[in-house]
Design a protein around this motif. Structure first.
Motif, PDB file in Angstrom:
ATOM      1  N   PRO A 199       0.740  -1.056  -0.028  1.00 36.76           N
ATOM      2  CA  PRO A 199       0.077   0.034  -0.074  1.00 36.76           C
ATOM      3  C   PRO A 199       0.682   1.128   0.015  1.00 36.76           C
ATOM      4  CG  PRO A 199      -1.007  -1.493   1.666  1.00 36.76           C
ATOM      5  CD  PRO A 199       0.416  -2.067   1.079  1.00 36.76           C
ATOM      6  N   VAL A 200       1.909   1.290   0.719  1.00 35.13           N
ATOM      7  CA  VAL A 200       2.775   2.319   0.649  1.00 35.13           C
ATOM      8  C   VAL A 200       3.333   2.784  -0.706  1.00 35.13           C
ATOM      9  CG1 VAL A 200       5.091   3.279   1.657  1.00 35.13           C
ATOM     10  CG2 VAL A 200       3.584   1.931   2.984  1.00 35.13           C
ATOM     11  N   LEU A 201       3.861   1.451  -1.490  1.00 36.01           N
ATOM     12  CA  LEU A 201       4.240   1.845  -2.737  1.00 36.01           C
ATOM     13  C   LEU A 201       3.311   2.248  -3.788  1.00 36.01           C
ATOM     14  CD1 LEU A 201       6.313  -1.448  -3.036  1.00 36.01           C
ATOM     15  CD2 LEU A 201       7.317   0.845  -2.837  1.00 36.01           C
ATOM     16  N   LEU A 202       2.019   1.736  -3.640  1.00 31.98           N
ATOM     17  CA  LEU A 202       0.908   2.133  -4.544  1.00 31.98           C
ATOM     18  C   LEU A 202       0.526   3.590  -4.043  1.00 31.98           C
ATOM     19  CD1 LEU A 202      -1.274  -0.994  -4.503  1.00 31.98           C
ATOM     20  CD2 LEU A 202       0.370  -0.155  -6.211  1.00 31.98           C
ATOM     21  N   ARG A 203       0.709   4.036  -2.879  1.00 35.28           N
ATOM     22  CA  ARG A 203       0.442   5.556  -2.591  1.00 35.28           C
ATOM     23  C   ARG A 203       1.629   6.261  -3.179  1.00 35.28           C
ATOM     24  NH1 ARG A 203       0.601   5.226   2.827  1.00 35.28           N
ATOM     25  NH2 ARG A 203      -1.253   4.274   2.729  1.00 35.28           N
ATOM     26  N   ALA A 204       2.784   6.009  -3.141  1.00 36.78           N
ATOM     27  CA  ALA A 204       3.788   6.815  -3.589  1.00 36.78           C
ATOM     28  C   ALA A 204       3.665   6.732  -5.199  1.00 36.78           C
ATOM     29  CB  ALA A 204       5.208   5.881  -3.546  1.00 36.78           C
ATOM     30  N   LEU A 205       2.990   5.827  -5.595  1.00 34.78           N
ATOM     31  CA  LEU A 205       2.897   5.741  -7.322  1.00 34.78           C
ATOM     32  C   LEU A 205       1.965   6.746  -7.787  1.00 34.78           C
ATOM     33  CD1 LEU A 205       4.066   4.091  -9.360  1.00 34.78           C
ATOM     34  CD2 LEU A 205       2.179   2.500  -9.070  1.00 34.78           C
ATOM     35  N   ARG A 206       0.813   6.855  -6.766  1.00 36.11           N
ATOM     36  CA  ARG A 206      -0.309   7.926  -6.933  1.00 36.11           C
ATOM     37  C   ARG A 206       0.111   9.326  -6.995  1.00 36.11           C
ATOM     38  NH1 ARG A 206      -3.423   3.919  -4.400  1.00 36.11           N
ATOM     39  NH2 ARG A 206      -3.109   4.953  -2.550  1.00 36.11           N
ATOM     40  N   TRP A 207       1.021   9.629  -5.833  1.00 35.15           N
ATOM     41  CA  TRP A 207       1.532  10.907  -5.484  1.00 35.15           C
ATOM     42  C   TRP A 207       2.607  11.236  -6.686  1.00 35.15           C
ATOM     43  CZ3 TRP A 207      -0.475  14.662  -2.892  1.00 35.15           C
ATOM     44  CH2 TRP A 207      -1.366  14.187  -1.803  1.00 35.15           C
ATOM     45  N   GLY A 208       3.203  10.301  -7.139  1.00 38.20           N
ATOM     46  CA  GLY A 208       4.134  10.551  -8.101  1.00 38.20           C
ATOM     47  C   GLY A 208       3.799  10.774  -9.445  1.00 38.20           C
ATOM     48  N   ILE A 209       2.530  10.219  -9.770  1.00 37.86           N
ATOM     49  CA  ILE A 209       1.760  10.533 -10.865  1.00 37.86           C
ATOM     50  C   ILE A 209       1.269  12.092 -10.991  1.00 37.86           C
ATOM     51  CG2 ILE A 209      -0.134  10.211 -12.370  1.00 37.86           C
ATOM     52  CD1 ILE A 209       0.310   7.101 -11.595  1.00 37.86           C
ATOM     53  N   LEU A 210       0.762  12.267  -9.833  1.00 40.18           N
ATOM     54  CA  LEU A 210       0.154  13.676  -9.310  1.00 40.18           C
ATOM     55  C   LEU A 210       1.237  14.708  -9.728  1.00 40.18           C
ATOM     56  CD1 LEU A 210      -2.537  12.912  -6.991  1.00 40.18           C
ATOM     57  CD2 LEU A 210      -3.023  13.444  -9.321  1.00 40.18           C
ATOM     58  N   ALA A 211       2.228  14.328  -8.988  1.00 42.89           N
ATOM     59  CA  ALA A 211       3.148  15.515  -9.138  1.00 42.89           C
ATOM     60  C   ALA A 211       3.990  15.698 -10.134  1.00 42.89           C
ATOM     61  CB  ALA A 211       4.539  15.034  -7.692  1.00 42.89           C
ATOM     62  N   VAL A 260       5.283  19.026 -14.640  1.00 38.12           N
ATOM     63  CA  VAL A 260       5.464  19.347 -16.329  1.00 38.12           C
ATOM     64  C   VAL A 260       4.705  20.615 -16.421  1.00 38.12           C
ATOM     65  CG1 VAL A 260       4.195  18.462 -18.318  1.00 38.12           C
ATOM     66  CG2 VAL A 260       5.481  16.796 -16.933  1.00 38.12           C
ATOM     67  N   VAL A 261       3.433  20.854 -16.019  1.00 34.08           N
ATOM     68  CA  VAL A 261       2.730  22.265 -16.110  1.00 34.08           C
ATOM     69  C   VAL A 261       3.378  23.417 -15.668  1.00 34.08           C
ATOM     70  CG1 VAL A 261       0.622  23.410 -15.799  1.00 34.08           C
ATOM     71  CG2 VAL A 261       0.382  20.924 -16.336  1.00 34.08           C
ATOM     72  N   VAL A 262       3.822  23.209 -14.492  1.00 33.54           N
ATOM     73  CA  VAL A 262       4.828  24.294 -13.724  1.00 33.54           C
ATOM     74  C   VAL A 262       5.975  24.554 -14.551  1.00 33.54           C
ATOM     75  CG1 VAL A 262       5.947  25.002 -11.776  1.00 33.54           C
ATOM     76  CG2 VAL A 262       3.695  24.226 -11.670  1.00 33.54           C
ATOM     77  N   PHE A 263       6.736  23.729 -14.839  1.00 33.09           N
ATOM     78  CA  PHE A 263       7.958  23.974 -15.465  1.00 33.09           C
ATOM     79  C   PHE A 263       7.955  24.301 -17.139  1.00 33.09           C
ATOM     80  CE2 PHE A 263       9.743  22.766 -11.500  1.00 33.09           C
ATOM     81  CZ  PHE A 263      11.048  23.423 -11.559  1.00 33.09           C
ATOM     82  N   GLY A 264       7.002  23.637 -17.456  1.00 32.11           N
ATOM     83  CA  GLY A 264       6.623  24.145 -18.815  1.00 32.11           C
ATOM     84  C   GLY A 264       6.154  25.763 -19.033  1.00 32.11           C
ATOM     85  N   GLY A 265       5.454  26.185 -17.988  1.00 36.25           N
ATOM     86  CA  GLY A 265       4.939  27.369 -17.897  1.00 36.25           C
ATOM     87  C   GLY A 265       6.303  28.460 -17.394  1.00 36.25           C
ATOM     88  N   ILE A 266       7.133  28.019 -16.748  1.00 33.18           N
ATOM     89  CA  ILE A 266       8.021  28.574 -16.424  1.00 33.18           C
ATOM     90  C   ILE A 266       9.168  28.645 -17.641  1.00 33.18           C
ATOM     91  CG2 ILE A 266      10.330  28.851 -14.997  1.00 33.18           C
ATOM     92  CD1 ILE A 266       8.740  27.706 -12.454  1.00 33.18           C
ATOM     93  N   GLY A 267       9.214  27.457 -18.081  1.00 36.78           N
ATOM     94  CA  GLY A 267      10.060  27.543 -19.482  1.00 36.78           C
ATOM     95  C   GLY A 267       9.667  28.685 -20.280  1.00 36.78           C
ATOM     96  N   TRP A 268       8.189  28.586 -20.642  1.00 44.97           N
ATOM     97  CA  TRP A 268       7.853  29.536 -21.675  1.00 44.97           C
ATOM     98  C   TRP A 268       8.127  30.973 -21.467  1.00 44.97           C
ATOM     99  CZ3 TRP A 268       5.788  29.517 -26.236  1.00 44.97           C
ATOM    100  CH2 TRP A 268       5.287  30.555 -26.807  1.00 44.97           C
ATOM    101  N   LEU A 269       7.868  31.343 -20.085  1.00 42.66           N
ATOM    102  CA  LEU A 269       8.284  32.555 -19.571  1.00 42.66           C
ATOM    103  C   LEU A 269       9.773  33.041 -19.801  1.00 42.66           C
ATOM    104  CD1 LEU A 269       6.152  32.896 -16.351  1.00 42.66           C
ATOM    105  CD2 LEU A 269       5.562  33.965 -18.607  1.00 42.66           C
ATOM    106  N   VAL A 270      10.696  32.009 -19.437  1.00 46.73           N
ATOM    107  CA  VAL A 270      12.077  32.156 -19.899  1.00 46.73           C
ATOM    108  C   VAL A 270      12.671  31.960 -21.196  1.00 46.73           C
ATOM    109  CG1 VAL A 270      14.331  31.213 -19.123  1.00 46.73           C
ATOM    110  CG2 VAL A 270      12.421  31.379 -17.445  1.00 46.73           C
ATOM    111  N   ALA A 271      12.166  31.297 -21.851  1.00 47.36           N
ATOM    112  CA  ALA A 271      12.776  30.940 -23.032  1.00 47.36           C
ATOM    113  C   ALA A 271      11.890  30.436 -24.284  1.00 47.36           C
ATOM    114  CB  ALA A 271      13.864  29.975 -23.135  1.00 47.36           C
TER     115      ALA A 271
END
Length: 156
Positions: free
Chosen positions: A22-34, A39-50
């Motif tokens: 259950p711990v591994l599956l919880r880490a898997l779910r949180w990893g997918i969400l993170a 991807v969204v945050v760093f894509g946005g920051i990347g767009w602002l930078v370059a």
């Protein structure tokens, strides 16, 4: 009285999973969400930078880190399915080390292919990858410290 040869008598219980599953599956779910969030945050920051190059670099860096995190946790969770096998330990380490080898070779090949590409900002790729690694470590620490895993295993 029921017939012992009926289909109900052939039902078996599912194989017991290790208490860490259950711990591994919880880490898997949180990893997918993170990973999605990074991807969204760093894509946005990347767009602002370059602009386009930064968007691609930041999103790809975060995605790479997420895929590598999910390969590790996923391989352990998958290998736990063989817990009832008499060769569980070699199978477990074969699967986990195989996933590690795939990650290692994939990372080197990806860096060689992506090096010097005009459509990719390498700084944003690096920062997206670094943020993904740090976030995955934080997720691992939080999930493990908040889990309730017994210190002793179940007798077999």
């Amino acid at each position: 009285m029921s017939n012992p040869a009926t289909p109900e008598s052939f039902e078996t219980e599912p194989a017991p999973m290790p208490t860490s599953q259950p711990v591994l599956l919880r880490a898997l779910r949180w990893g997918i969400l993170a990973t999605i969030a990074l991807v969204v945050v760093f894509g946005g920051i990347g767009w602002l930078v370059a602009e386009g190059r930064g968007l691609t670099g930041g999103a790809m860096g975060a995605a790479f880190a997420g895929v590598f995190l999910l390969l590790t946790v996923g391989s352990i969770a998958f290998a736990n399915r063989f817990v009832d096998s008499p060769v569980y330990v070699p199978v477990f380490f074969g699967i986990v080390m195989g996933a590690w080898l795939v990650k290692f070779i994939g990372f080197i090949v990806a860096l060689l292919i992506l090096r010097g590409q005009p459509w990719l900002d390498p700084r944003m790729f690096f920062f997206g990858l670094l943020a993904g690694v740090i976030v995955s470590l934080v997720i691992d620490v939080l999930v493990v410290t908040k889990s309730r895993i017994p210190y002793v295993s179940d007798p077999r």
